[in-house]
Design a protein around this motif. Structure first.
Motif, PDB file in Angstrom:
ATOM      1  N   VAL A  47       0.844  -1.189   0.000  1.00  0.00           N
ATOM      2  CA  VAL A  47       0.000   0.000   0.000  1.00  0.00           C
ATOM      3  C   VAL A  47       0.882   1.243   0.000  1.00  0.00           C
ATOM      4  O   VAL A  47       1.844   1.328   0.760  1.00  0.00           O
ATOM      5  CB  VAL A  47      -0.899   0.016   1.260  1.00  0.00           C
ATOM      6  N   ASP A  48       0.566   2.204  -0.873  1.00  0.00           N
ATOM      7  CA  ASP A  48       1.204   3.519  -0.811  1.00  0.00           C
ATOM      8  C   ASP A  48       0.427   4.375   0.180  1.00  0.00           C
ATOM      9  O   ASP A  48      -0.813   4.400   0.152  1.00  0.00           O
ATOM     10  CB  ASP A  48       1.187   4.212  -2.177  1.00  0.00           C
ATOM     11  N   LEU A  49       1.145   5.083   1.043  1.00  0.00           N
ATOM     12  CA  LEU A  49       0.535   5.976   2.022  1.00  0.00           C
ATOM     13  C   LEU A  49       1.009   7.391   1.735  1.00  0.00           C
ATOM     14  O   LEU A  49       2.218   7.639   1.655  1.00  0.00           O
ATOM     15  CB  LEU A  49       0.940   5.586   3.442  1.00  0.00           C
ATOM     16  N   THR A  50       0.068   8.323   1.563  1.00  0.00           N
ATOM     17  CA  THR A  50       0.382   9.737   1.360  1.00  0.00           C
ATOM     18  C   THR A  50      -0.190  10.523   2.525  1.00  0.00           C
ATOM     19  O   THR A  50      -1.360  10.344   2.885  1.00  0.00           O
ATOM     20  CB  THR A  50      -0.228  10.259   0.044  1.00  0.00           C
ATOM     21  N   LEU A  51       0.635  11.394   3.096  1.00  0.00           N
ATOM     22  CA  LEU A  51       0.168  12.294   4.146  1.00  0.00           C
ATOM     23  C   LEU A  51      -0.339  13.561   3.459  1.00  0.00           C
ATOM     24  O   LEU A  51       0.446  14.366   2.959  1.00  0.00           O
ATOM     25  CB  LEU A  51       1.287  12.609   5.140  1.00  0.00           C
TER      26      LEU A  51
END
Length: 166
Positions: A47-51
């Motif tokens: 999973v890619d996580l972007t803040l």
């Protein structure tokens, strides 16, 4: 209380953030606009996580419990983009601590604070398809918190994900 060294790579806003490996402990540090592949921390988390944004003075409309003295809520708005058909959410296995500028850690319970927002605004525990989803992680933290660090306790050495408050 323990003293923690925040190990990681600070990325430029809007960019991808690599994962540091210091003595075998993988770590990533995210500021607003940064993205990391959680699979680089834990191989099963594709999973890619972007803040996306941080609200460091979030007001919980109906707090699930009374706040401790000198405590506030911080809301991290994130986007999760599953990869390779991954259907489970990645963040429920992390144990979280708040860290101040001196490196002092305080354990935080993010699960209860999630009740501050309706379910459609919470980070999902799973995915129904491969489309990105948005949600919020909310933490009750002591005043002076500069970052929240999530560690995966069942991996040795423990990988860590640092979300910067400011």
């Amino acid at each position: 209380m323990a003293i923690a060294a925040v190990i990681g790579l600070t990325g430029c806003g809007g960019g991808g953030v690599g994962v540091a490996n210091d003595g075998g402990a993988k770590a990533a540090e995210l500021g607003v606009g940064d993205t990391t592949d959680l699979g680089d921390l834990v191989s099963s988390m594709k999973v890619d996580l972007t803040l996306d944004s941080v609200d460091s003075e979030f007001q919980c409309p109906e707090p699930p419990y009374d706040a401790e003295p000198n405590q506030r809520y911080v809301r991290f708005n994130v986007t999760l983009a599953p990869k390779d058909g991954k259907k489970t959410g990645p963040l429920s296995s992390f144990e979280w601590v708040a860290v101040d500028k001196a490196g002092t850690e305080s354990k935080v319970d993010w699960r209860v604070a999630q009740l501050c927002v309706p379910p459609k605004e919470q980070v999902p525990l799973g995915f129904t398809d491969d489309k990105p989803v948005k949600g919020s992680l909310i933490f009750p933290v002591p005043a002076g918190t500069t970052a929240v660090i999530g560690r995966v306790p069942w991996i040795d050495p423990q990988p860590s994900l640092t979300l910067k408050v400011s």
